[in-house]
Design an enzyme around this catalytic site. Structure first.
Site, PDB file in Angstrom:
ATOM      1  N   LYS A 187       4.885   9.601 -30.269  1.00 56.79           N
ATOM      2  CA  LYS A 187       4.265   9.522 -31.256  1.00 56.79           C
ATOM      3  C   LYS A 187       5.669  10.216 -32.672  1.00 56.79           C
ATOM      4  CE  LYS A 187      -0.229  10.090 -29.428  1.00 56.79           C
ATOM      5  NZ  LYS A 187      -1.567   8.910 -30.501  1.00 56.79           N
ATOM      6  N   ASP A 241       0.643  -1.287   0.094  1.00 55.69           N
ATOM      7  CA  ASP A 241      -0.129  -0.041  -0.012  1.00 55.69           C
ATOM      8  C   ASP A 241       0.362   0.947  -0.282  1.00 55.69           C
ATOM      9  OD1 ASP A 241      -1.454   1.949  -0.043  1.00 55.69           O
ATOM     10  OD2 ASP A 241      -2.835   1.215   1.961  1.00 55.69           O
ATOM     11  N   LEU A 242       0.753   2.045  -1.140  1.00 52.46           N
ATOM     12  CA  LEU A 242       1.683   3.315  -1.078  1.00 52.46           C
ATOM     13  C   LEU A 242       1.882   3.992  -0.283  1.00 52.46           C
ATOM     14  CD1 LEU A 242       1.400   3.458  -5.645  1.00 52.46           C
ATOM     15  CD2 LEU A 242       3.257   1.786  -3.238  1.00 52.46           C
ATOM     16  N   HIS A 298      -0.958  17.399 -23.595  1.00 53.57           N
ATOM     17  CA  HIS A 298      -1.171  16.971 -26.026  1.00 53.57           C
ATOM     18  C   HIS A 298      -1.269  17.872 -26.293  1.00 53.57           C
ATOM     19  CE1 HIS A 298      -0.906  13.090 -23.925  1.00 53.57           C
ATOM     20  NE2 HIS A 298      -2.550  13.168 -23.565  1.00 53.57           N
TER      21      HIS A 298
HETATM   22  N1  LIG Z   1      -5.794   4.567 -18.284  1.00 54.01           N
HETATM   23  C1  LIG Z   1      -5.197   5.598 -19.476  1.00 54.01           C
HETATM   24  O1  LIG Z   1      -5.041   5.481 -20.153  1.00 54.01           O
HETATM   25  C2  LIG Z   1      -4.236   7.138 -19.017  1.00 54.01           C
HETATM   26  C3  LIG Z   1      -4.016   6.711 -17.444  1.00 54.01           C
HETATM   27  N2  LIG Z   1      -2.873   7.842 -17.209  1.00 54.01           N
HETATM   28  C4  LIG Z   1      -2.532   8.409 -15.491  1.00 54.01           C
HETATM   29  O2  LIG Z   1      -2.292   7.196 -15.462  1.00 54.01           O
HETATM   30  C5  LIG Z   1      -2.475   6.304 -14.002  1.00 54.01           C
HETATM   31  C6  LIG Z   1      -3.173   4.841 -14.084  1.00 54.01           C
HETATM   32  O3  LIG Z   1      -3.885   5.014 -14.564  1.00 54.01           O
HETATM   33  P1  LIG Z   1      -4.649   3.498 -14.452  1.00 54.01           P
HETATM   34  O4  LIG Z   1      -4.196   2.800 -14.764  1.00 54.01           O
HETATM   35  O5  LIG Z   1      -6.086   4.469 -16.236  1.00 54.01           O
HETATM   36  O6  LIG Z   1      -5.275   3.701 -12.890  1.00 54.01           O
HETATM   37  P2  LIG Z   1      -5.942   2.387 -13.072  1.00 54.01           P
HETATM   38  O7  LIG Z   1      -7.514   2.863 -11.489  1.00 54.01           O
HETATM   39  O8  LIG Z   1      -6.650   1.838 -13.848  1.00 54.01           O
HETATM   40  O9  LIG Z   1      -5.122   1.766 -11.793  1.00 54.01           O
HETATM   41  C7  LIG Z   1      -4.165   1.738 -11.112  1.00 54.01           C
HETATM   42  C8  LIG Z   1      -3.285   1.477 -10.348  1.00 54.01           C
HETATM   43  O10 LIG Z   1      -2.712   1.553  -9.369  1.00 54.01           O
HETATM   44  C9  LIG Z   1      -2.645   1.150  -8.821  1.00 54.01           C
HETATM   45  N3  LIG Z   1      -3.120   1.332  -6.774  1.00 54.01           N
HETATM   46  C10 LIG Z   1      -3.867   2.505  -6.519  1.00 54.01           C
HETATM   47  N4  LIG Z   1      -3.658   2.917  -5.310  1.00 54.01           N
HETATM   48  C11 LIG Z   1      -2.904   2.305  -4.677  1.00 54.01           C
HETATM   49  C12 LIG Z   1      -2.384   2.304  -3.332  1.00 54.01           C
HETATM   50  N5  LIG Z   1      -2.800   3.228  -2.271  1.00 54.01           N
HETATM   51  N6  LIG Z   1      -1.502   1.507  -3.003  1.00 54.01           N
HETATM   52  C13 LIG Z   1      -0.766   0.658  -4.196  1.00 54.01           C
HETATM   53  N7  LIG Z   1      -1.528   0.512  -5.101  1.00 54.01           N
HETATM   54  C14 LIG Z   1      -2.194   1.628  -5.866  1.00 54.01           C
HETATM   55  C15 LIG Z   1      -3.885   0.138  -8.228  1.00 54.01           C
HETATM   56  O11 LIG Z   1      -3.581  -1.256  -7.991  1.00 54.01           O
HETATM   57  P3  LIG Z   1      -5.003  -1.744  -6.451  1.00 54.01           P
HETATM   58  O12 LIG Z   1      -6.144  -0.920  -6.256  1.00 54.01           O
HETATM   59  O13 LIG Z   1      -4.425  -2.980  -6.815  1.00 54.01           O
HETATM   60  O14 LIG Z   1      -4.379  -1.075  -5.699  1.00 54.01           O
HETATM   61  C16 LIG Z   1      -3.565  -0.211  -9.714  1.00 54.01           C
HETATM   62  O15 LIG Z   1      -2.705  -0.250 -10.505  1.00 54.01           O
HETATM   63  C17 LIG Z   1      -3.012   8.160 -13.538  1.00 54.01           C
HETATM   64  O16 LIG Z   1      -2.118   8.926 -13.026  1.00 54.01           O
HETATM   65  C18 LIG Z   1      -4.058   8.269 -14.673  1.00 54.01           C
HETATM   66  O17 LIG Z   1      -4.321   9.747 -14.664  1.00 54.01           O
HETATM   67  C19 LIG Z   1      -2.307   8.931 -18.305  1.00 54.01           C
HETATM   68  C20 LIG Z   1      -2.831   8.482 -19.251  1.00 54.01           C
HETATM   69  C21 LIG Z   1      -3.434   7.320 -19.440  1.00 54.01           C
HETATM   70  O1  LIG Z   2      -3.648  11.081 -22.339  1.00 48.73           O
HETATM   71  C1  LIG Z   2      -5.150  11.034 -22.637  1.00 48.73           C
HETATM   72  O2  LIG Z   2      -4.894   9.913 -24.216  1.00 48.73           O
HETATM   73  C2  LIG Z   2      -5.599   9.611 -24.557  1.00 48.73           C
HETATM   74  C3  LIG Z   2      -5.564   9.737 -26.178  1.00 48.73           C
HETATM   75  O3  LIG Z   2      -4.447   9.850 -26.490  1.00 48.73           O
HETATM   76  P1  LIG Z   2      -4.787   8.390 -27.953  1.00 48.73           P
HETATM   77  O4  LIG Z   2      -2.537   8.100 -27.909  1.00 48.73           O
HETATM   78  O5  LIG Z   2      -4.910   7.620 -28.137  1.00 48.73           O
HETATM   79  O6  LIG Z   2      -4.831  10.158 -28.752  1.00 48.73           O
HETATM   80  C4  LIG Z   2      -7.424  10.347 -24.310  1.00 48.73           C
HETATM   81  O7  LIG Z   2      -7.893   9.037 -24.896  1.00 48.73           O
HETATM   82  C5  LIG Z   2      -6.887  10.109 -22.780  1.00 48.73           C
HETATM   83  O8  LIG Z   2      -8.442  10.857 -21.550  1.00 48.73           O
HETATM   84  C6  LIG Z   2      -6.529  11.139 -21.847  1.00 48.73           C
HETATM   85  O9  LIG Z   2      -6.255  10.991 -20.589  1.00 48.73           O
END
Ligand SMILES: NC(=O)C1=CN([C@@H]2O[C@H](COP(=O)(O)OP(=O)(O)OC[C@H]3O[C@@H](n4cnc5c(N)ncnc54)[C@H](OP(=O)(O)O)[C@@H]3O)[C@@H](O)[C@H]2O)C=CC1
Ligand SMILES: O=C1O[C@H](COP(=O)(O)O)[C@@H](O)[C@H](O)[C@H]1O
EC number: 1.1.1.49
Length: 500
Positions: free
Chosen positions: A183, A93-94, A241
């Protein structure tokens, strides 16, 4: 034939190793780079999450998710044997101080390998994680930390995150991701501008009438609704972006490709952005939100319905899913040449392009025939290429009829290679220690200052998102934004990216 240069041995920790980003982007990217034999045998990839799963269970999950996403048979048995041998999972747990020694025990005890900590979590955890890494004595001069976007939710929170991470890591060890910078075609902007003598003399207010930057998506907020509702299109897409694209097209020529030469030029553009004030905000910005509609002949739900399905009542919805902005750059090169920015979800198709509209000829020698001003269209995705429209004479005897014709360069026709996903390139740059494609602290903070002001003024003026139907090119007000200046948006025709 592409040449794949191996990287030094590494230990890579993905905090958020079971999340959506890890699943859809990071793990596939790492698999592909391993397939091309760029990793040493002993390099490790350690996923961290609160899930109580063993290394074996993590390996099984990664296999399932890659198989699900890849083309049939793309997960090659030999590559998988190699890749799976480097996968580990650590339950942590972070927010807690417990368990960090267990994570440390998974690493190379000699600290000989490059250590990369990739924070694929909410940015509120970035500072605490940096501190825990420090307290557990896991950081040294060869360590690097990668911060996913968004860094903070506004200027004060971005500064707080940067301060907290900066207390443990040197700026040169911090890699702030904006995946658009990875990209292929975004990098091609630099090649086009600075590898050709043709364009640069025309790249200024005297020749360019206006510029349009569009990043359109056909997808909706979908299963990221809660994140999206907290964020909105301005913070999600424009702060990072779109402003990065604006910087790359508007900056002065850097002295070299060195990361600080490029970043020093980008920050000057951000600092020169004309502030959007309370008096101007309603005239130069547009907020929109999609309602139900049809995309690719398929009915899609509106934002409100997606929210209700995600358990967020519609009277609490606040986010915009579309933004258009008339941005101005107060410097010698661009004074008087507006940059129209536009991004939205549930638009007719996924498409990103930058359009340079050149000025009309000062005088026509062809009587009353209309002459279309030249236009340079840089298509970023899904098709990549460059199109230049030129006036030509229609062939045939008699008369002198002028016609606008496109000169097209489609990169897929010219180069028979598959472009790697942006995350593949960015992860390799982190492992190589090259920060050129990442954002410096001052870029993030200056961008937030400009964005915060827009959000504050939206609130002050109570500007609500205007509805647009999914499958359309945005709200009516977005058309009025350009129409008022006697301009129009260039939307691509279906098929190849011919701006029409
Ligand atoms: N998904 C996307 O396409 C994009 C995401 N981002 C950014 O990346 C980040 C992650 O996004 P995303 O993967 O979608 O989020 P998710 O909610 O899908 O995943 C979060 C991850 O973090 C872990 N986590 C959350 N809280 C804790 C904690 N307290 N301790 C340890 N592990 C933790 C979760 O696992 P568990 O709950 O099991 O602990 C899980 O593995 C965000 O900041 C998002 O804005 C940026 C661009 C695109
Ligand atoms: O960072 C993000 O980008 C995607 C779009 O990325 P692309 O490479 O598919 O153009 C966007 O869907 C998302 O909401 C945003 O968090």
């Amino acid at each position: 034939m592409a040449e794949f240069v191996p990287v030094d041995p590494f230990d890579l920790v993905i905090f958020g190793g079971t999340g959506d980003l890890a699943e859809r982007k990071l793990l596939p990217a790492l698999y592909h780079r391993d397939r091309d034999e760029q990793f040493s045998v002993d390099s490790l990839i350690i996923g961290v999450s609160r899930s109580e799963i063993s290394d074996d269970e993590y390996v099984t999950w990664v296999h399932e998710t890659l198989t699900k996403q890849f083309a049939p048979n793309e997960v090659d048995p030999d590559v998988w044997t190699r890749f799976s041998a480097r996968l580990r999972h650590q339950c942590l747990d972070l927010k807690s101080a417990d368990g960090w020694a267990d994570l440390d025990a998974k690493f190379d005890p000699e600290h000989e390998r490059v250590r990369v900590f990739y924070l694929a979590t909410a940015s509120s955890l970035f500072g605490p994680v940096a501190q825990q890494l420090h307290d557990a004595d896991m950081v040294d001069a060869r360590s690097r930390i990668v911060l996913e976007k968004p860094v903070g939710q506004d200027y004060p929170s971005a500064c707080a995150v940067n301060d907290a991470v900066g207390a443990v890591f040197e700026e040169s060890q911090i890699y702030r991701i904006d995946h658009y910078l990875g990209k292929e075609t975004v990098q091609n902007l630099l090649a086009l501008r600075f590898g050709n003598s043709l364009f640069e003399p025309l790249w200024e207010r005297g020749a360019v009438e206006h510029v349009q930057i569009t990043v359109a998506e056909d997808l909706g907020a979908g299963n990221r609704f809660e994140f999206y509702e907290r964020t909105g299109a301005l913070r999600d897409m424009v702060q990072n972006h779109m402003l990065q694209l604006l910087c790359l097209v508007a900056m002065e020529p850097p002295a070299s490709m060195h990361h600080d030469d490029i970043r020093n030029e980008k920050i000057k553009v951000l600092r020169a952005l004309k502030p959007i004030t309370r008096a101007s905000v309603d005239d130069v910005t547009v907020r929109g939100r999609y309602t139900a509609g049809i995309i690719d002949d398929t009915p899609v739900p509106g934002y409100e319905k997606e929210g209700r399905d995600a358990g967020v009542p519609s009277d609490e919805h606040d986010a915009e899913t579309f933004v258009a902005i008339k941005a101005e750059i107060d410097n010698w090169r661009w004074n008087g040449t507006p940059f129209y920015l536009r991004t939205g979800k549930r638009l007719p198709r996924k498409m990103s392009q930058i359009v340079f509209q050149f000025k009309a000829v000062p005088h026509s020698i062809f009587g009353d025939q209309s002459l279309e001003p030249n236009r340079l269209v840089m298509s970023l995705q899904p098709e990549e290429g460059v199109q230049l429209t030129l006036m030509t004479k229609e062939p045939g005897p008699g008369g002198f009829r002028m016609r606008s014709l496109p000169l097209n360069l489609h990169f897929s026709d010219a180069f028979a290679v598959n472009y790697p996903d942006a995350y593949e390139r960015l992860l390799m740059e982190v492992l190589r220690g090259n920060p050129a494609l990442f954002m410096r602290r001052d870029e993030i903070e200056t961008a937030w200052q400009w964005i915060d002001r827009i959000i504050d003024n939206w609130h002050a003026e109570q500007i609500q998102p205007e509805e647009y139907m999914a499958g359309s090119w945005g709200p009516t007000k977005s058309f009025m934004l350009v129409d008022r200046d006697r301009r129009r948006w260039f939307n691509p025709a279906p098929g190849r990216n011919e701006a029409s």
